[in-house]
Design a protein around this motif. Sequence first.
Motif, PDB file in Angstrom:
ATOM      1  N   ASP A 144       0.652  -1.285  -0.376  1.00  0.00           N
ATOM      2  CA  ASP A 144      -0.078   0.188   0.117  1.00  0.00           C
ATOM      3  C   ASP A 144       0.626   0.897  -0.117  1.00  0.00           C
ATOM      4  O   ASP A 144       0.199   1.921   0.316  1.00  0.00           O
ATOM      5  N   GLY A 145       2.240   1.179   0.445  1.00  0.00           N
ATOM      6  CA  GLY A 145       2.917   2.354   0.031  1.00  0.00           C
ATOM      7  C   GLY A 145       3.780   2.805   1.402  1.00  0.00           C
ATOM      8  O   GLY A 145       4.433   3.699   1.412  1.00  0.00           O
ATOM      9  N   GLY A 146       2.948   2.443   2.594  1.00  0.00           N
ATOM     10  CA  GLY A 146       3.817   2.271   3.375  1.00  0.00           C
ATOM     11  C   GLY A 146       5.092   1.580   3.825  1.00  0.00           C
ATOM     12  O   GLY A 146       5.241   1.042   3.325  1.00  0.00           O
ATOM     13  N   VAL A 147       5.634   1.963   5.333  1.00  0.00           N
ATOM     14  CA  VAL A 147       6.669   1.215   5.847  1.00  0.00           C
ATOM     15  C   VAL A 147       6.337   0.846   6.683  1.00  0.00           C
ATOM     16  O   VAL A 147       5.644   0.480   7.329  1.00  0.00           O
ATOM     17  N   SER A 148       7.706  -0.016   6.787  1.00  0.00           N
ATOM     18  CA  SER A 148       7.608  -1.126   8.304  1.00  0.00           C
ATOM     19  C   SER A 148       8.791  -0.912   8.873  1.00  0.00           C
ATOM     20  O   SER A 148       9.748  -0.590   8.682  1.00  0.00           O
ATOM     21  N   PRO A 149       8.872  -1.727  10.352  1.00  0.00           N
ATOM     22  CA  PRO A 149      10.305  -0.923  10.818  1.00  0.00           C
ATOM     23  C   PRO A 149      11.162  -1.883  10.344  1.00  0.00           C
ATOM     24  O   PRO A 149      10.746  -2.977  10.488  1.00  0.00           O
ATOM     25  N   ALA A 150      12.694  -1.015  10.991  1.00  0.00           N
ATOM     26  CA  ALA A 150      14.060  -1.456  10.382  1.00  0.00           C
ATOM     27  C   ALA A 150      13.861  -3.001  10.823  1.00  0.00           C
ATOM     28  O   ALA A 150      13.084  -3.120  12.828  1.00  0.00           O
ATOM     29  N   ASN A 151      14.504  -3.913  10.788  1.00  0.00           N
ATOM     30  CA  ASN A 151      14.944  -5.664  10.996  1.00  0.00           C
ATOM     31  C   ASN A 151      16.438  -5.045  12.450  1.00  0.00           C
ATOM     32  O   ASN A 151      17.000  -4.453  11.686  1.00  0.00           O
ATOM     33  N   GLY A 156      16.684 -10.405  11.996  1.00  0.00           N
ATOM     34  CA  GLY A 156      16.166 -10.534  11.411  1.00  0.00           C
ATOM     35  C   GLY A 156      15.325 -10.175  10.947  1.00  0.00           C
ATOM     36  O   GLY A 156      14.221 -10.101   9.843  1.00  0.00           O
ATOM     37  N   ALA A 157      14.463  -9.772  12.042  1.00  0.00           N
ATOM     38  CA  ALA A 157      13.435  -9.073  12.102  1.00  0.00           C
ATOM     39  C   ALA A 157      13.149  -8.134  13.169  1.00  0.00           C
ATOM     40  O   ALA A 157      13.994  -7.585  13.790  1.00  0.00           O
ATOM     41  N   PRO A 158      11.850  -6.672  13.211  1.00  0.00           N
ATOM     42  CA  PRO A 158      11.357  -6.026  13.482  1.00  0.00           C
ATOM     43  C   PRO A 158      11.571  -6.446  15.353  1.00  0.00           C
ATOM     44  O   PRO A 158      11.386  -7.196  15.364  1.00  0.00           O
ATOM     45  N   PRO A 159      11.619  -5.317  16.400  1.00  0.00           N
ATOM     46  CA  PRO A 159      11.970  -5.331  17.313  1.00  0.00           C
ATOM     47  C   PRO A 159      10.255  -5.716  17.267  1.00  0.00           C
ATOM     48  O   PRO A 159       9.500  -5.496  16.893  1.00  0.00           O
ATOM     49  N   ARG A 160      10.004  -6.564  18.596  1.00  0.00           N
ATOM     50  CA  ARG A 160       8.345  -7.216  18.796  1.00  0.00           C
ATOM     51  C   ARG A 160       7.419  -6.087  19.574  1.00  0.00           C
ATOM     52  O   ARG A 160       6.216  -6.091  19.311  1.00  0.00           O
TER      53      ARG A 160
END
Length: 436
Positions: A144-151, A156-160
Motif C-alpha cells: 500500500d506504499g507504507g513502511v515497516s520498522p527496520a529489522n 532478521g526481524a523488527p523489534p516485537r
Amino acid sequence: MTIGSSSTGYIDAFAIGISGQLYGKREPARDSARLLRDGLNMSACALLFDARGVNPTPEGIGGYDGDPDASARVIGDLVPVPWAKVPTQQCLLDLRHAMTGERFWYDPRKILQDVVDRLNADGLFPVVACELEFYLTVAKRMPDGGVSPANLARTGAPPRTEENFSLSLVEDYADFIADIAAASQAQGVPVGTAISEYGIAQFEINLEHGPDPVLAADQAVLLRRIVRGVARARGDDATFMAKPFVDQPGSGMHVHVSLVDKDGNNRMSGDDALLEPAVAGLQQTLAETMAFYAPNFSSFRRLKPKMFVPMDTSWGYNNRSVAFRVPTGSDKSRRIEHRVAGADASPHLVVAAILAGMHAGIKGKWQPTPPTEGVSEGDGSDLPRNLISALDRMTGGAVLKEYIPQRFLDLFRDNRMGEFEALFHAPSAVEYDFYL
C-alpha cells in the motif's frame, strides 16, 4: 572556507525551503574554488517547493515572472558526506536576489532571523536546541506504499515490542547510532543524547543548545539529512513523518528555549523572571501558530490523546503531558520545552513562531494559566483540528502577523493548500470503499 580535496568527486550545494526540505545541485568537485568564490545560480522559487519538489504558490514566483535565478552563496565551509557512495562534500546556500543582493522575503531563514532581531533589540537573546524523533524503517515499501520498522541484525526481524529508553535496543542499533554521531561530528552538527522512543524502531536524537537560533534550525535540518543518509547507506531508510504508523506513537520535534541577557544571565529565572509571561505568550498564540507545527494533512494524525502529545495549551513543571514543559534543573538552565511540533515541520518556522509567542507574552506582560499537575486532560477542542482550520487561524490571527508579515502567512497558506489539493487530486482506495 575550506576548498574540497582532490579526492572529492562532487559537492552537494543546497538551500532550505519553506517546507523544511533541502533543494539544490550536485556540482563537480573541480569547481569548488569557483563555487566558494562566486557561488552559483539557482531558481529563486526553489525556496517555495513543497514535499513533491513543486512550487504550488500562486504568487507568480517562478510561474509568471520568467522563473529568474537567484544568486546562491555558500554558508560556512564544505564538509564531508560520509555516507555518500562516491566522494562527496556538501554546503548550505544562502539565496539572494540576483540584481540587488537582498534576501528573499519568503526565505524561512530570513523569517526566523527577523524575529530573532526583534528579541535582540529588547536585550533578549534566545538559546535554542531541537530534539528530533524518527523511525528507522525497511527500505522496501509495503504493497500500500507504507513502511515497516527496520529489522534487527541479530534476529532478521523488527523489534516485537516498544522498548522506551531501552539500552539493549540502542545497542542493537549501535552501529547506526555511531554512524550518525560520526557523520554529525564530521559536519559540525552538535548531536548529544540518543535514546530509543516509545515506538518500535523509533529513536530520538538531541542537538546541543546554542546561542544562534538560525544555526540551531539549520542543524535540525542537516540532522534529518544525516539520519536519512546513514540509514540508506546501511540498506534501510528513516522517516520523520509525524505519524507513519497508525498504531504507534508519532514523531515530534521538541524545541528547548531559554532567554539570556547580553551578559549571558538566564532571564527565565531569578528576579523579574520572564518564564511565566513567555509561557502565557505561547498559550495565547498556539492556535494561530499550529499550521507551522503541523504543516500538512498527515501531521494532525499525531495529535491524539494519551500519546504524550499535547492536546491543549497546558504547561507545567517536569510534566511531559503538557504543551509547554519546564524541565528540572538549576536556575541557570531554566528553559521551556515546546512539545507541539511534529518532526516533519520546518525548524525555522517552528522556532520563529515559538520566539514570536514568547516575545509577545513578555511585551504584553501576560499571565499564564496555573501550571498543570498530573496528566493534562486536554482534548484539543480549543485548537485547530485539521490543516485547513489551522491555516485559517494562522492567516486570521492577531499576534503572529506582528512578527511574520501577513504576505508570508498568506503565501504559506497557499503553499500548504496546493500540496493538500494535490494529495487528494485522485480518489484513494478508502474513498472508493466509502463512496462507490
